[in-house]
Design a protein around this motif. Structure first.
Motif, PDB file in Angstrom:
ATOM      1  N   GLU A  55      93.109 -53.023  24.436  1.00 25.81           N
ATOM      2  CA  GLU A  55      92.414 -51.758  25.119  1.00 25.81           C
ATOM      3  C   GLU A  55      93.172 -50.966  25.821  1.00 25.81           C
ATOM      4  N   TRP A  59      94.868 -47.113  25.685  1.00 31.18           N
ATOM      5  CA  TRP A  59      94.558 -46.072  26.567  1.00 31.18           C
ATOM      6  C   TRP A  59      96.139 -45.591  26.824  1.00 31.18           C
ATOM      7  N   SER A  63      98.042 -41.534  27.691  1.00 30.03           N
ATOM      8  CA  SER A  63      98.488 -41.323  29.141  1.00 30.03           C
ATOM      9  C   SER A  63     100.114 -41.041  28.779  1.00 30.03           C
TER      10      SER A  63
END
Length: 218
Positions: A55, A59, A63
């Motif tokens: 996960e 993410w 970013s």
């Protein structure tokens, strides 16, 4: 010289770093407890840890793309994300494996491990036996202090050479990436680079935890 050195120590960590690390530790801690309280995992901590790393890696792609397309203007945000995201993931992994991130000794291991310090380097700085003692107990109780006070105490006790190693320079990939001058390319490369770094961070933290939990550590 000594006075200057003393002043530098007293001003560390700077406020901006505390503001990044404090929420990261708490967010990671709560994230880890979510895994532990979720019945489908069946108590399999390794599966929980691998999914948390997966996960976090996903993410980090978003970013990296977001800060990359900003070019050089995105460097401060990229650095902030680097510290926050890796500490958050490490706090989640420590929690999953039964180590309380608000415990002072645990936090003294967590911060270096999150930022790339290996088990061998931790043993060199703190001694193998101390590291074993920190990592061997499951379900440590939370420290009876405000987490901000605990974090300040940790920074006072971390060896100066170790502090220089983990905080002495910003992530080099943000400052040396030539593609920063071409935002679209930088976004693609930044996303991929963040993903690789996050994956390395997560598996590195797991190796540190498992190394000191193993009776075979020398």
């Amino acid at each position: 010289m000594n006075a200057a050195s003393s002043g530098a120590k007293s001003n560390f960590p700077p406020d901006w770093l505390l503001k990044l690390l404090l929420p990261a530790i708490e967010e990671g801690r709560q994230w880890g407890y979510q895994f532990l309280g979720d019945p489908p995992w069946g108590g399999d901590r390794d599966r929980m840890a691998n999914h948390a790393i997966y996960e976090a890696t996903l993410w980090s792609v978003g970013s990296g793309v977001a800060t990359g397309v900003m070019g050089w203007a995105g460097v401060p945000l990229d650095i902030a994300y680097f510290y926050h995201a890796q500490i958050k993931l490490a706090a989640a992994l420590f929690t999953i494996y039964g180590l309380e991130p608000t415990n002072q000794d645990v936090l003294m291991m967590l911060i270096p491990a999150a930022l790339g310090v290996t088990a061998a380097e931790l043993a060199n700085h703190f001694g193998t036996e101390f590291c074993r003692q920190v990592f061997k107990t499951f379900g440590r109780q939370a420290a009876q202090k405000n987490i901000s006070q605990v974090l300040m105490a940790v920074f006072k006790q971390l060896p100066r050479p170790l502090l220089r190693q983990i905080f002495g320079k910003v992530p080099s990939k943000s400052l040396t990436l030539p593609a920063r001058a071409v935002p679209l390319v930088s976004g693609v490369i930044g996303g991929a680079t963040n993903a690789v770094m996050m994956n390395i961070c997560g598996h590195g933290v797991c190796r540190v935890i498992k190394t000191f939990r193993s009776p075979a550590v020398s």
